[in-house]
Design a protein around this motif. Structure first.
Motif, PDB file in Angstrom:
ATOM      1  N   GLN A 151      -6.363   3.617   4.982  1.00  0.00           N
ATOM      2  CA  GLN A 151      -6.087   2.143   5.425  1.00  0.00           C
ATOM      3  C   GLN A 151      -5.254   1.436   4.554  1.00  0.00           C
ATOM      4  OE1 GLN A 151     -10.053   0.776   6.666  1.00  0.00           O
ATOM      5  NE2 GLN A 151      -9.725   1.684   8.715  1.00  0.00           N
ATOM      6  N   ILE A 152      -5.539   1.438   3.257  1.00  0.00           N
ATOM      7  CA  ILE A 152      -4.848   0.748   2.100  1.00  0.00           C
ATOM      8  C   ILE A 152      -3.353   0.881   2.241  1.00  0.00           C
ATOM      9  CG2 ILE A 152      -4.411   0.185  -0.180  1.00  0.00           C
ATOM     10  CD1 ILE A 152      -7.644   0.370  -0.566  1.00  0.00           C
ATOM     11  N   GLU A 153      -3.199   2.378   2.087  1.00  0.00           N
ATOM     12  CA  GLU A 153      -1.633   2.882   2.038  1.00  0.00           C
ATOM     13  C   GLU A 153      -0.949   2.719   3.308  1.00  0.00           C
ATOM     14  OE1 GLU A 153      -1.833   7.232   1.134  1.00  0.00           O
ATOM     15  OE2 GLU A 153      -2.445   7.165  -0.844  1.00  0.00           O
ATOM     16  N   ARG A 154      -1.683   2.584   4.363  1.00  0.00           N
ATOM     17  CA  ARG A 154      -0.896   2.100   5.636  1.00  0.00           C
ATOM     18  C   ARG A 154      -0.941   0.837   6.055  1.00  0.00           C
ATOM     19  NH1 ARG A 154      -3.772   4.697  10.180  1.00  0.00           N
ATOM     20  NH2 ARG A 154      -5.490   4.690   8.952  1.00  0.00           N
ATOM     21  N   ASP A 155      -1.063  -0.011   4.887  1.00  0.00           N
ATOM     22  CA  ASP A 155      -1.183  -1.535   4.835  1.00  0.00           C
ATOM     23  C   ASP A 155      -1.857  -2.128   6.060  1.00  0.00           C
ATOM     24  OD1 ASP A 155       2.113  -1.523   3.332  1.00  0.00           O
ATOM     25  OD2 ASP A 155       0.037  -2.103   2.391  1.00  0.00           O
TER      26      ASP A 155
ATOM     27  N   GLY B 117       0.897  -1.111  -0.091  1.00  0.00           N
ATOM     28  CA  GLY B 117      -0.027   0.102   0.146  1.00  0.00           C
ATOM     29  C   GLY B 117       0.839   1.144  -0.191  1.00  0.00           C
ATOM     30  N   HIS B 118       2.216   0.832   0.536  1.00  0.00           N
ATOM     31  CA  HIS B 118       2.926   2.372   0.618  1.00  0.00           C
ATOM     32  C   HIS B 118       3.183   2.791  -0.852  1.00  0.00           C
ATOM     33  CE1 HIS B 118       6.229   4.670   1.735  1.00  0.00           C
ATOM     34  NE2 HIS B 118       7.172   4.292   0.788  1.00  0.00           N
ATOM     35  N   LYS B 119       3.311   1.811  -1.809  1.00  0.00           N
ATOM     36  CA  LYS B 119       3.560   2.057  -3.307  1.00  0.00           C
ATOM     37  C   LYS B 119       2.407   3.083  -3.816  1.00  0.00           C
ATOM     38  CE  LYS B 119       6.738  -1.564  -4.486  1.00  0.00           C
ATOM     39  NZ  LYS B 119       6.944  -2.618  -5.338  1.00  0.00           N
ATOM     40  N   ILE B 120       1.394   2.964  -3.166  1.00  0.00           N
ATOM     41  CA  ILE B 120       0.157   3.660  -3.855  1.00  0.00           C
ATOM     42  C   ILE B 120       0.355   5.250  -3.149  1.00  0.00           C
ATOM     43  CG2 ILE B 120      -2.440   4.067  -3.338  1.00  0.00           C
ATOM     44  CD1 ILE B 120      -2.686   1.122  -3.345  1.00  0.00           C
TER      45      ILE B 120
ATOM     46  N   ARG C 118       0.668   8.464  -5.627  1.00  0.00           N
ATOM     47  CA  ARG C 118      -0.174   9.417  -5.341  1.00  0.00           C
ATOM     48  C   ARG C 118       0.553  10.831  -5.081  1.00  0.00           C
ATOM     49  NH1 ARG C 118      -1.880  11.802  -0.873  1.00  0.00           N
ATOM     50  NH2 ARG C 118      -1.092   9.769   0.360  1.00  0.00           N
ATOM     51  N   LYS C 119       1.506  10.686  -4.159  1.00  0.00           N
ATOM     52  CA  LYS C 119       2.170  12.153  -4.086  1.00  0.00           C
ATOM     53  C   LYS C 119       3.035  12.392  -5.272  1.00  0.00           C
ATOM     54  CE  LYS C 119       2.444  11.722   1.160  1.00  0.00           C
ATOM     55  NZ  LYS C 119       3.318  11.855   2.179  1.00  0.00           N
ATOM     56  N   GLU C 120       3.795  11.362  -5.714  1.00  0.00           N
ATOM     57  CA  GLU C 120       4.447  11.840  -6.978  1.00  0.00           C
ATOM     58  C   GLU C 120       3.389  12.776  -8.202  1.00  0.00           C
ATOM     59  OE1 GLU C 120       7.741   8.442  -7.319  1.00  0.00           O
ATOM     60  OE2 GLU C 120       6.028   8.238  -8.769  1.00  0.00           O
ATOM     61  N   LEU C 121       1.968  12.235  -8.181  1.00  0.00           N
ATOM     62  CA  LEU C 121       1.173  12.907  -9.040  1.00  0.00           C
ATOM     63  C   LEU C 121       0.513  14.057  -8.295  1.00  0.00           C
ATOM     64  CD1 LEU C 121      -0.587   9.562 -10.239  1.00  0.00           C
ATOM     65  CD2 LEU C 121       0.968  11.036 -11.598  1.00  0.00           C
ATOM     66  N   GLY C 122       0.873  14.507  -7.230  1.00  0.00           N
ATOM     67  CA  GLY C 122       0.425  15.619  -6.524  1.00  0.00           C
ATOM     68  C   GLY C 122      -0.961  15.327  -6.116  1.00  0.00           C
ATOM     69  N   MET C 123      -1.370  14.069  -5.856  1.00  0.00           N
ATOM     70  CA  MET C 123      -2.754  14.124  -5.173  1.00  0.00           C
ATOM     71  C   MET C 123      -2.830  13.875  -3.815  1.00  0.00           C
ATOM     72  SD  MET C 123      -4.068  11.238  -7.806  1.00  0.00           S
ATOM     73  CE  MET C 123      -5.779  11.395  -7.806  1.00  0.00           C
ATOM     74  N   SER C 124      -4.059  14.400  -3.534  1.00  0.00           N
ATOM     75  CA  SER C 124      -4.206  14.183  -1.991  1.00  0.00           C
ATOM     76  C   SER C 124      -4.991  12.998  -1.737  1.00  0.00           C
ATOM     77  CB  SER C 124      -4.940  15.237  -1.340  1.00  0.00           C
ATOM     78  OG  SER C 124      -6.304  15.219  -1.998  1.00  0.00           O
ATOM     79  N   ILE C 125      -5.024  12.342  -0.654  1.00  0.00           N
ATOM     80  CA  ILE C 125      -6.145  11.305  -0.412  1.00  0.00           C
ATOM     81  C   ILE C 125      -7.292  11.675  -0.877  1.00  0.00           C
ATOM     82  CG2 ILE C 125      -7.056   9.972   1.486  1.00  0.00           C
ATOM     83  CD1 ILE C 125      -4.422   9.802   3.093  1.00  0.00           C
ATOM     84  N   LYS C 126      -7.834  12.893  -0.628  1.00  0.00           N
ATOM     85  CA  LYS C 126      -8.984  13.015  -0.878  1.00  0.00           C
ATOM     86  C   LYS C 126      -9.421  12.870  -2.583  1.00  0.00           C
ATOM     87  CE  LYS C 126     -12.681  16.631  -0.631  1.00  0.00           C
ATOM     88  NZ  LYS C 126     -13.031  18.145  -0.577  1.00  0.00           N
ATOM     89  N   ASP C 127      -8.375  13.493  -3.259  1.00  0.00           N
ATOM     90  CA  ASP C 127      -8.246  13.528  -4.677  1.00  0.00           C
ATOM     91  C   ASP C 127      -8.261  12.029  -5.054  1.00  0.00           C
ATOM     92  OD1 ASP C 127      -5.848  16.106  -4.927  1.00  0.00           O
ATOM     93  OD2 ASP C 127      -8.012  16.427  -4.828  1.00  0.00           O
TER      94      ASP C 127
END
Length: 185
Positions: free
Chosen positions: A37-41, A7-10, A14-23
């Motif tokens: 939750q997915i990003e934190r595995d 999930g860390h890779k997501i 996401r951050k490389e694309l400049g997206m927030s979790i909300k985006d």
């Protein structure tokens, strides 16, 4: 697909694309809590949720598994490792610059030696298109029996299904780069 899901890779993508979790949540039509939750595995996403995330991040499913190499990593072919093709019959030396596994295009460096025969090699045709850039010297490209002279700094593009040939009428070699949409060598 084997390997451990990350999930860390997501989060990184996401951050490389400049997206927030909300985006990402809005783009994938999932909740911000689930994305977090997915990003934190903490949870593993369903296949459906994963497909939505993959689509929102414009990537592939394999990007999020530990043992699957990233398609974004470059392939480097070192200077002495390029395949060489010598065509003594038509006085041409070819160095294949693109990786052999690329099936949609081929990039080659061609050195055309001066020709003694003023007609040059017989015309040939094949599928695809060609683009050539003259690095040094000059070259005559004959397409459908019409001769086009291209010189250092010039480029030429044409449909490869038209009968064509290359002739170096000068006293000096011609060095060029060619791109084929259908591999030739």
């Amino acid at each position: 697909m084997s390997g451990k899901f990350s999930g860390h890779k997501i989060r990184v993508m996401r951050k490389e694309l400049g997206m927030s979790i909300k985006d990402l949540a809005e783009a994938s039509n999932l909740s911000t809590g689930l994305i977090s939750q997915i990003e934190r595995d903490l949870v593993s996403p369903s296949v459906n949720a994963m497909l939505r995330i993959v689509d929102a991040l414009h990537t592939t499913m394999g990007e999020f598994f530990d043992d699957v190499p990233s398609r974004k990593k470059p392939l480097i072919i070192r200077g002495g490792a390029h395949t060489m093709v010598d065509r003594d019959d038509i006085k041409r030396r070819i160095r294949i610059l693109s990786p052999p596994e690329h099936k949609n295009y081929q990039v080659v460096e061609m050195r055309f030696e001066p020709m003694e025969d003023p007609k040059g090699p017989p015309p040939a045709s094949h599928e695809g298109e060609e683009f050539g850039f003259i690095l040094a010297g000059n070259l005559t490209v004959v397409i459908d029996e019409i001769a086009y002279r291209v010189e250092s700094g010039d480029s030429i593009a044409f449909d490869s299904t038209s009968p064509h040939t290359y002739i170096n009428y000068s006293k000096d070699p011609c060095l060029s780069i060619w791109v084929y949409t259908a591999p030739v060598y």
